[in-house]
Design an enzyme around this catalytic site. Structure first.
Site, PDB file in Angstrom:
ATOM      1  N   ASP A  36     -68.193   9.259  -3.432  1.00 17.71           N
ATOM      2  CA  ASP A  36     -66.845   9.176  -3.992  1.00 17.71           C
ATOM      3  C   ASP A  36     -67.024   8.744  -5.437  1.00 17.71           C
ATOM      4  O   ASP A  36     -67.469   7.628  -5.708  1.00 17.71           O
ATOM      5  CB  ASP A  36     -66.045   8.128  -3.198  1.00 17.71           C
ATOM      6  CG  ASP A  36     -64.716   7.774  -3.863  1.00 17.71           C
ATOM      7  OD1 ASP A  36     -64.372   8.395  -4.888  1.00 17.71           O
ATOM      8  OD2 ASP A  36     -64.038   6.870  -3.349  1.00 17.71           O
ATOM      9  N   HIS A  94     -57.058   6.330  -3.709  1.00 14.17           N
ATOM     10  CA  HIS A  94     -58.319   6.722  -3.050  1.00 14.17           C
ATOM     11  C   HIS A  94     -58.068   7.929  -2.141  1.00 14.17           C
ATOM     12  O   HIS A  94     -58.333   7.874  -0.941  1.00 14.17           O
ATOM     13  CB  HIS A  94     -58.853   5.565  -2.217  1.00 14.17           C
ATOM     14  CG  HIS A  94     -59.346   4.391  -3.018  1.00 14.17           C
ATOM     15  ND1 HIS A  94     -60.592   4.346  -3.596  1.00 14.17           N
ATOM     16  CD2 HIS A  94     -58.759   3.220  -3.339  1.00 14.17           C
ATOM     17  CE1 HIS A  94     -60.759   3.192  -4.223  1.00 14.17           C
ATOM     18  NE2 HIS A  94     -59.655   2.481  -4.091  1.00 14.17           N
ATOM     19  N   TYR A 134     -58.852   7.650 -10.391  1.00 10.54           N
ATOM     20  CA  TYR A 134     -59.019   6.300  -9.862  1.00 10.54           C
ATOM     21  C   TYR A 134     -60.414   6.152  -9.248  1.00 10.54           C
ATOM     22  O   TYR A 134     -60.912   7.063  -8.596  1.00 10.54           O
ATOM     23  CB  TYR A 134     -57.929   5.969  -8.828  1.00 10.54           C
ATOM     24  CG  TYR A 134     -57.942   4.492  -8.578  1.00 10.54           C
ATOM     25  CD1 TYR A 134     -57.591   3.613  -9.608  1.00 10.54           C
ATOM     26  CD2 TYR A 134     -58.411   3.968  -7.391  1.00 10.54           C
ATOM     27  CE1 TYR A 134     -57.678   2.256  -9.442  1.00 10.54           C
ATOM     28  CE2 TYR A 134     -58.499   2.597  -7.211  1.00 10.54           C
ATOM     29  CZ  TYR A 134     -58.135   1.751  -8.250  1.00 10.54           C
ATOM     30  OH  TYR A 134     -58.243   0.400  -8.081  1.00 10.54           O
ATOM     31  N   GLN A 171     -67.203   5.244  -8.481  1.00 11.94           N
ATOM     32  CA  GLN A 171     -67.186   4.180  -7.458  1.00 11.94           C
ATOM     33  C   GLN A 171     -68.502   4.032  -6.698  1.00 11.94           C
ATOM     34  O   GLN A 171     -68.973   2.932  -6.466  1.00 11.94           O
ATOM     35  CB  GLN A 171     -66.052   4.449  -6.454  1.00 11.94           C
ATOM     36  CG  GLN A 171     -65.942   3.386  -5.382  1.00 11.94           C
ATOM     37  CD  GLN A 171     -64.953   3.771  -4.269  1.00 11.94           C
ATOM     38  OE1 GLN A 171     -63.763   3.581  -4.429  1.00 11.94           O
ATOM     39  NE2 GLN A 171     -65.460   4.298  -3.178  1.00 11.94           N
ATOM     40  N   ASN A 216     -84.708   8.262  -5.280  1.00  6.53           N
ATOM     41  CA  ASN A 216     -84.044   8.535  -4.002  1.00  6.53           C
ATOM     42  C   ASN A 216     -82.651   7.927  -4.070  1.00  6.53           C
ATOM     43  O   ASN A 216     -82.500   6.812  -4.564  1.00  6.53           O
ATOM     44  CB  ASN A 216     -84.865   7.859  -2.881  1.00  6.53           C
ATOM     45  CG  ASN A 216     -84.442   8.332  -1.515  1.00  6.53           C
ATOM     46  OD1 ASN A 216     -83.285   8.201  -1.149  1.00  6.53           O
ATOM     47  ND2 ASN A 216     -85.372   8.893  -0.776  1.00  6.53           N
ATOM     48  N   TYR A 225     -67.587  -5.899  -1.913  1.00  5.74           N
ATOM     49  CA  TYR A 225     -66.853  -4.699  -1.521  1.00  5.74           C
ATOM     50  C   TYR A 225     -66.892  -3.638  -2.621  1.00  5.74           C
ATOM     51  O   TYR A 225     -66.626  -3.906  -3.771  1.00  5.74           O
ATOM     52  CB  TYR A 225     -65.380  -5.040  -1.237  1.00  5.74           C
ATOM     53  CG  TYR A 225     -64.590  -3.788  -0.929  1.00  5.74           C
ATOM     54  CD1 TYR A 225     -64.779  -3.128   0.279  1.00  5.74           C
ATOM     55  CD2 TYR A 225     -63.704  -3.247  -1.845  1.00  5.74           C
ATOM     56  CE1 TYR A 225     -64.097  -1.970   0.566  1.00  5.74           C
ATOM     57  CE2 TYR A 225     -63.004  -2.090  -1.568  1.00  5.74           C
ATOM     58  CZ  TYR A 225     -63.206  -1.454  -0.360  1.00  5.74           C
ATOM     59  OH  TYR A 225     -62.523  -0.303  -0.081  1.00  5.74           O
ATOM     60  N   LYS A 272     -65.470   1.801   1.450  1.00  2.45           N
ATOM     61  CA  LYS A 272     -66.136   1.998   2.740  1.00  2.45           C
ATOM     62  C   LYS A 272     -67.262   3.031   2.569  1.00  2.45           C
ATOM     63  O   LYS A 272     -67.292   3.781   1.611  1.00  2.45           O
ATOM     64  CB  LYS A 272     -65.111   2.487   3.771  1.00  2.45           C
ATOM     65  CG  LYS A 272     -64.515   1.331   4.585  1.00  2.45           C
ATOM     66  CD  LYS A 272     -65.375   1.025   5.808  1.00  2.45           C
ATOM     67  CE  LYS A 272     -64.904  -0.169   6.605  1.00  2.45           C
ATOM     68  NZ  LYS A 272     -65.634  -1.399   6.361  1.00  2.45           N
ATOM     69  N   ASP A 273     -68.163   3.059   3.552  1.00  3.83           N
ATOM     70  CA  ASP A 273     -69.374   3.870   3.421  1.00  3.83           C
ATOM     71  C   ASP A 273     -69.132   5.356   3.652  1.00  3.83           C
ATOM     72  O   ASP A 273     -69.876   6.181   3.166  1.00  3.83           O
ATOM     73  CB  ASP A 273     -70.417   3.366   4.413  1.00  3.83           C
ATOM     74  CG  ASP A 273     -70.461   1.864   4.397  1.00  3.83           C
ATOM     75  OD1 ASP A 273     -70.844   1.322   3.361  1.00  3.83           O
ATOM     76  OD2 ASP A 273     -70.069   1.241   5.396  1.00  3.83           O
ATOM     77  N   GLN A 318     -76.421  23.950  20.615  1.00  8.74           N
ATOM     78  CA  GLN A 318     -76.761  25.082  21.501  1.00  8.74           C
ATOM     79  C   GLN A 318     -78.249  25.034  21.920  1.00  8.74           C
ATOM     80  O   GLN A 318     -79.064  24.377  21.311  1.00  8.74           O
ATOM     81  CB  GLN A 318     -76.441  26.426  20.835  1.00  8.74           C
ATOM     82  CG  GLN A 318     -75.013  26.544  20.285  1.00  8.74           C
ATOM     83  CD  GLN A 318     -73.910  26.490  21.336  1.00  8.74           C
ATOM     84  OE1 GLN A 318     -72.825  26.024  21.041  1.00  8.74           O
ATOM     85  NE2 GLN A 318     -74.169  26.927  22.550  1.00  8.74           N
ATOM     86  N   ARG A 355     -58.007  -0.891   2.831  1.00  6.54           N
ATOM     87  CA  ARG A 355     -58.949  -1.897   2.342  1.00  6.54           C
ATOM     88  C   ARG A 355     -60.171  -2.024   3.246  1.00  6.54           C
ATOM     89  O   ARG A 355     -60.807  -3.078   3.303  1.00  6.54           O
ATOM     90  CB  ARG A 355     -58.244  -3.250   2.136  1.00  6.54           C
ATOM     91  CG  ARG A 355     -57.197  -3.139   1.043  1.00  6.54           C
ATOM     92  CD  ARG A 355     -56.474  -4.400   0.688  1.00  6.54           C
ATOM     93  NE  ARG A 355     -55.378  -4.058  -0.225  1.00  6.54           N
ATOM     94  CZ  ARG A 355     -55.495  -3.991  -1.562  1.00  6.54           C
ATOM     95  NH1 ARG A 355     -56.617  -4.278  -2.138  1.00  6.54           N
ATOM     96  NH2 ARG A 355     -54.477  -3.636  -2.301  1.00  6.54           N
TER      97      ARG A 355
HETATM   98  C1  F6R Z   1     -60.447   1.794   1.710  1.00  4.63           C
HETATM   99  C2  F6R Z   1     -59.963   2.083   0.373  1.00  4.63           C
HETATM  100  C3  F6R Z   1     -58.616   1.609  -0.022  1.00  4.63           C
HETATM  101  C4  F6R Z   1     -58.687   0.499  -1.053  1.00  4.63           C
HETATM  102  C5  F6R Z   1     -57.278   0.058  -1.472  1.00  4.63           C
HETATM  103  C6  F6R Z   1     -57.298  -0.944  -2.605  1.00  4.63           C
HETATM  104  O1  F6R Z   1     -61.770   2.187   1.854  1.00  4.63           O
HETATM  105  O2  F6R Z   1     -60.653   2.672  -0.420  1.00  4.63           O
HETATM  106  O3  F6R Z   1     -57.871   1.211   1.079  1.00  4.63           O
HETATM  107  O4  F6R Z   1     -59.396  -0.595  -0.538  1.00  4.63           O
HETATM  108  O5  F6R Z   1     -56.539   1.183  -1.904  1.00  4.63           O
HETATM  109  O6  F6R Z   1     -58.072  -0.402  -3.611  1.00  4.63           O
HETATM  110  P1  F6R Z   1     -58.377  -1.162  -4.988  1.00  4.63           P
HETATM  111  O7  F6R Z   1     -58.978  -2.489  -4.635  1.00  4.63           O
HETATM  112  O8  F6R Z   1     -59.300  -0.222  -5.681  1.00  4.63           O
HETATM  113  O9  F6R Z   1     -57.033  -1.277  -5.667  1.00  4.63           O
HETATM  114 MG    MG Z   2     -62.625   5.654  -2.710  1.00  5.38          MG
HETATM  115 MG    MG Z   3     -64.046   7.665   0.688  1.00  2.00          MG
END
Ligand code: F6R
Ligand code: MG
Ligand code: MG
Length: 366
Positions: A11, A18, A89, A93, A103, A230, A233-234, A243, A267
Site C-alpha cells: 500500500d 485508506h 493518503y 505507507q 529482499n 502501527y 495492517k499487514d 487440482q 484502525r
Molecule cells: C486500518 C486502516 C484504517 C486507519 C484509519 C486511521 O488498517 O488503515 O482503519 O487505521 O483510517 O488512519 P490514520 O491513522 O492514517 O488517520
Molecule cells: Mg492503507
Molecule cells: Mg491495505
C-alpha cells in the site's frame, strides 16, 4: 519447466482515505514492471485489493531473488512519488526502509513465492486481503487442506489421502524465522491448537505429502514488528495451487463461505467478518469490511492466462450478505469484549496509554 511465482504487494497511497489506489498509481507500477520486466520476467499481472496493489510475476530465478525483489521495490518507490504528487493518503505507507537491501522481506511490502516444476496444466489462485493480518488465512487454508467437510478429496482422491505438511511461523518472534512443521492427519490437533491463535501462529506454507510439491504460500510479514509501531495492517497475500494432487479450486474456496471473524477493520483493531469480494474492490464501512479477493489463473511455460474472478458468482452474493450481517452483529457491540481485537493487537496506543495512566490511580482497599 521449473518456474517461480512471486507476489509482492504494498500500500503506497490511496484515494479518499485508506480505500483504493489511484489509477495513475497502478499505471505507474504497471509501466515500471512492463519496462523493466522483459529482461527478468516470463510474465506478470497487476491487481489491487482495497488500498493494496499486488504484482504477480513468473520467472526462472527462484525465490528470494534480489533482482525480482528490486523490480517490485522500485515500482512501489516510483508509485510513492506519484502518490505524493497526487496528494494521495498514506503515500509510501508500506515503504518502511529507505534503501533496498536485497529482499523486500522486513522492509514493508508483503511477499510470498513458490518454485515448482510446472504440470502440463497448472491452475492456481492468488488471494489478497485488505484490512487484516496474515493469520486471516489460517482458518480457510487449514480447512481447505485438512478438513474433509470442505476438501472431499481427502476421502475420495488417493493422492490426497496421505495429507499435507504445514509450516507454521511464530510471528511474534522477531530475531529470525521461528517455524514448526506439522503433518496432517497425524498431528491435526497439534496444528489446530496453534492455528486457533492467528495473531501469533501463522501458516507460512503447505506441501502435498504425496509428491513433496509446494501447495500454498502466505506472506507472513508483520508491519508492526518491522516498524516497532502501527503502520497499517499487514494485508496478506497467498498463492494456492489447485487440482490433481492438490485440493480442487472449489474445495479451496469452500471455507471462505464461513466468512470467518478476523482481526482488522477500522484502525486494524476490531473483529469483523472476512468478506469474499470481487477483484479490485474498494474499502468503505468502518474502514472495511475486511475483504479477500480470489483470482483463478493458469500458468504455462511461465505465461499466464487471464485472471478470472472466483468470487464474482451469484453464490458469493449470499456470502457477502452473511459477512455483512456478521460484521453488523459484532459492530453493535462497539469496542466491548471480543468486538475489539486483543490488547496486544491494538494498532494504536491510545487504550494502552490510558490504562497505564489509570493504573497509577488504582488503590488497594484495606
Ligand atoms: C486500518 C486502516 C484504517 C486507519 C484509519 C486511521 O488498517 O488503515 O482503519 O487505521 O483510517 O488512519 P490514520 O491513522 O492514517 O488517520
Ligand atoms: Mg492503507
Ligand atoms: Mg491495505
Amino acid at each position: 519447466m521449473k518456474i517461480t511465482l512471486s507476489v509482492i504487494k504494498a500500500d503506497v497511497g490511496s484515494v479518499g482515505g485508506h480505500n483504493i489506489p489511484s489509477k495513475k498509481l497502478v499505471e505507474t507500477i504497471e509501466n515500471h514492471v512492463k519496462k523493466a520486466g522483459p529482461r527478468l520476467l516470463k510474465d506478470y499481472k497487476i491487481s489491487h485489493t482495497g488500498d493494496d496493489t499486488a504484482i504477480l510475476m513468473s520467472h526462472t530465478h527462484g525465490v528470494d531473488h534480489k533482482d525480482i525483489h528490486k523490480l517490485a521495490w522500485d515500482a512501489f518507490a516510483k508509485a510513492t512519488e506519484v502518490a505524493k504528487e497526487q496528494g494521495l493518503y498514506g503515500a509510501g505507507q508500506d515503504i518502511l526502509k529507505t534503501a533496498f537491501s536485497g529482499n523486500v522481506r522486513g522492509m514493508g511490502p508483503g511477499s510470498c513465492e513458490m518454485e515448482f516444476e510446472e504440470r502440463p496444466a497448472e491452475p492456481f489462485i492468488i488471494f489478497a486481503c485488505d484490512k487484516t493480518d496474515p493469520g486471516a488465512f489460517n482458518y480457510p487454508l487449514f480447512r481447505g487442506h485438512a478438513d474433509p467437510f470442505h476438501n472431499a478429496g481427502l476421502l475420495l482422491a488417493p493422492d490426497m489421502a496421505v495429507g499435507f505438511e504445514f509450516t507454521v511461523m511464530d510471528v511474534n518472534y522477531t530475531e529470525g524465522d521461528r517455524i514448526i512443521k506439522l503433518n496432517v492427519p497425524e498431528e491435526y490437533y497439534d496444528l489446530a491448537v496453534l492455528l486457533r491463535d492467528p495473531e501469533h501462529y501463522v501458516i507460512e506454507s503447505i506441501k502435498a505429502r504425496s509428491t513433496g510439491d509446494v501447495a500454498a504460500v502466505v506472506s507472513t510479514s508483520r508491519l508492526h514488528n518491522i516498524a516497532g509501531k502501527y503502520t497499517g495492517k499487514d494485508d496478506p497475500v497467498a498463492l494456492v495451487r489447485t487440482q490433481k494432487q492438490f485440493p480442487s479450486t472449489g474445495e479451496i474456496l469452500s471455507p471462505f463461505a464461513t466468512a470467518p471473524y478476523v482481526a482488522g477493520g477500522d484502525r486494524g483493531s476490531h473483529i469483523v467478518a472476512l468478506m469474499p469480494a470481487k477483484q479490485n474492490e474498494i474499502i468503505s464501512l468502518f474502514d472495511g469490511p475486511t475483504i479477500v479477493t480470489a483470482a483463478g489463473i493458469c500458468v504455462h511455460n511461465g505465461i499466464f492466462t487471464e485472471l478470472v474472478d472466483l468470487f464474482d458468482q451469484p453464490f458469493w452474493d449470499t456470502i457477502r450478505a452473511k459477512a455483512t450481517q456478521k460484521t453488523l452483529d459484532i459492530r453493535d457491540q462497539g469496542f466491548f469484549g471480543c468486538a475489539m481485537a486483543p490488547m496486544e493487537e491494538l494498532e494504536y496506543t491510545g487504550v494502552v496509554e490510558r490504562i497505564k495512566d489509570l493504573d497509577k490511580k488504582f488503590i488497594i482497599r484495606k
